[in-house]
Enzyme design. Sequence first.
Site, PDB file in Angstrom:
ATOM      1  N   TYR A 145      -1.222   3.284   9.945  1.00 27.58           N
ATOM      2  CA  TYR A 145      -0.174   2.642   9.143  1.00 27.58           C
ATOM      3  C   TYR A 145       0.897   3.649   8.745  1.00 27.58           C
ATOM      4  O   TYR A 145       2.100   3.399   8.911  1.00 27.58           O
ATOM      5  CB  TYR A 145      -0.785   2.001   7.897  1.00 27.58           C
ATOM      6  CG  TYR A 145       0.240   1.441   6.940  1.00 27.58           C
ATOM      7  CD1 TYR A 145       0.871   0.228   7.204  1.00 27.58           C
ATOM      8  CD2 TYR A 145       0.595   2.133   5.782  1.00 27.58           C
ATOM      9  CE1 TYR A 145       1.824  -0.279   6.333  1.00 27.58           C
ATOM     10  CE2 TYR A 145       1.545   1.629   4.906  1.00 27.58           C
ATOM     11  CZ  TYR A 145       2.151   0.425   5.184  1.00 27.58           C
ATOM     12  OH  TYR A 145       3.097  -0.078   4.324  1.00 27.58           O
ATOM     13  N   LYS A 149       5.040   3.913   9.694  1.00 30.44           N
ATOM     14  CA  LYS A 149       6.126   4.015   8.719  1.00 30.44           C
ATOM     15  C   LYS A 149       6.951   5.283   8.937  1.00 30.44           C
ATOM     16  O   LYS A 149       8.188   5.266   8.826  1.00 30.44           O
ATOM     17  CB  LYS A 149       5.557   3.990   7.299  1.00 30.44           C
ATOM     18  CG  LYS A 149       5.052   2.624   6.853  1.00 30.44           C
ATOM     19  CD  LYS A 149       6.194   1.633   6.739  1.00 30.44           C
ATOM     20  CE  LYS A 149       5.771   0.311   6.150  1.00 30.44           C
ATOM     21  NZ  LYS A 149       6.891  -0.650   6.038  1.00 30.44           N
TER      22      LYS A 149
END
Length: 328
Positions: A145, A149
């Site tokens: 994750y 980002k």
Amino acid sequence: MKNVFLTGGSGFLGKYIIEELISNGYKVFALSRSETSNKVLSQMGATPVMSSLHDEQGLTEAIKGCDIVIHCAAKLETNSESVQELYKDNIDATELLFNICNQSSTSSVSVFCFISSEGVIMNGENINNATEDTPYPPIEQLGWYNKSKAISEQFLLATQSSMSRMKTIVIRLPLVWGSRDNVLDYLVGLCNKFQWFWIGGGKNYLSIVHAKNASYGIRLAIEKGDNQDIFHLTDGESVQYRKFFTDRFKKKGVSTNKLHMVLPTPIALSLVWIMALIWKLFNLKGLPLLTKTGLIYSSKNFTINDDKARLKLGYTNKINYNQGMDEL
């Protein structure tokens, strides 16, 4: 009245952003992918726009007439079917939406606000009071994750020149909390089944931000931020991991008798690698229950500094820790 196109509007944080924007005179158009979301968004006062994060034509139509785009939608490790799906929804979709907004001939968008995570600087070590200038670690050190980002952030900031017509602003959030959080309800379920463990004892400290404070800071950023600005937003004081989660669990009626189990960090680290191997070997759906990202969040200090937002934007807390707990 300015028009805002919002992705992720039917999610936990997205609902708070809608409330903050509408109460301050904005008209919100929110991406929707289902009739259920349409109903939720309409009830909140937003105008639902049926499309997909991967539908170029649909997104091009969706942003027409909008002055501001807030990209809040993101796939988490906990709800992804695979790493590929997570990257597709978080990286590819971000680049597509940004490129559509940045077309000077067809787009009216003057501000593109990307909701990111403090995790883009997570290097596996204790991090204390980090500022927006903290460098990215090597990309291979990041969990799935956080990697998605970080890649998106770097694309946006590298693509957007200082002379561009459209401002690009990045908001890095720590753990977002508040009422109406479905993730908390899921964690409460684990506690009630004696499946909650404090990794390393839970003595580490973390930054947090209440959804009301986060949405307020996001509004200030789109109003006062400059091109290529990065802002951290927090509740101010850091909090011990174990205290924060215990306080929330107790508000949800969890007995303290269910909150005493501790998992030593070395054992947890071994489980992370074992689970990753099992998921890969057997091509299991979803991502492992315990990931590298989750392990670090649960066992290492991770606090960030939001002085930049407080000084430049005039950001302050709209709600404090005790008030937030009382609302749970």
